[in-house]
Design an enzyme around this catalytic site. Sequence first.
Site, short mmCIF file in Angstrom:
data_model
loop_
_atom_site.label_atom_id
_atom_site.label_comp_id
_atom_site.label_asym_id
_atom_site.label_seq_id
_atom_site.Cartn_x
_atom_site.Cartn_y
_atom_site.Cartn_z
CG ASP A 108 -1.93 -1.15 1.15
OD1 ASP A 108 -2.65 -1.25 0.13
OD2 ASP A 108 -2.00 -1.94 2.10
CE LYS A 141 -11.40 -6.29 -1.59
NZ LYS A 141 -10.05 -5.68 -1.73
CE LYS A 161 -4.16 -7.03 -0.06
NZ LYS A 161 -4.73 -5.75 -0.61
#
Length: 245
Positions: free
Chosen positions: A22, A73, A44
Site C-alpha cells: 500500500d 475485487k 498483494k
Amino acid sequence: MTFTASSSSCAITESPVVVALDYHERDKALAFVDKIDPRDCRLKVGKEMFTLFGPQLVRDLQQRGFDVFLDLKFHDIPNTTARAVAAAADLGVWMVNVHASGGARMMAAARDALAPFGKDAPLLIAVTVLTSMETSDLHDLGVTLSPAEHAERLARLTQQCGLDGVVCSAQEAVRFKQAFGAAFKLVTPGIRPAGSEAGDQRRIMTPEQALSAGVDYMVIGRPVTQSVDPAQTLKDINASLKREA
C-alpha cells in the site's frame, strides 16, 4: 538486495503470508520489495497501486521473483468480469478475486474465462464480507444476517460456482473448513502479529491463530511494510507459523 526470476509466476514459496503493498509512490514500493525475499511471502497489489502504476508494476514484482495476488475485487456484468479476469491471467498473476455478491452467473463466467489457461490459470477467489464491516454496516445495506452468516451464504455460492476459495475473516475459517473442505482455499486479511495496532480492520487474528483456524493465505500489511527490518519480520512470522504447524 534484488531477486530475479525467469518466469512471471514462479511459486517459489510455501509461506502462507501475502504482504499487502500500500504505497503512493512506485519507487518506495520497489525499495521495500528489494529488502525482502520472495521465498518468504507473496505480494498483494490492490486498487490504488494498480490504478496508479498499472500492469507494469505487477511485471516489476514478478521479475523480482514474487507471486502476485491482484486484489481488484471485480464486480460487474458477467462478460465484463470474465474479460477482466482473463486479462489478469494473461498478466501471469498468481491469484485474482471477484465479489461473490456479483452473483452466480458472474462468478461462473469468471471461472470459465480461466479454462483456456489450464494449469497456468491463477487461483480465482471471491470476496464475501469485507473485514471492516460489522453487523450494523450490513443492516444499513438491508442485509439482516450477521457478517458471519452472510459470509457463509456467499462462500457456499462461491463453491457451487466452482471457484477456488474465498476471502473471509479468520473468525469464519474454522466453520468454513468444516463446511467446504480442505481444498477450498481461505484467504484472510486482518492478520496482525501480536502487539500490532488493529488499524482499519475489525475482525483480526494473529498469524498463529489464523493458521490454527484453517486459513490458507494470510494477508499482512503495515506490520511488515512499516517494519524497521521487514525481512526479519517476515522470517519471524514464518518461524512462528512453522512452530504452530
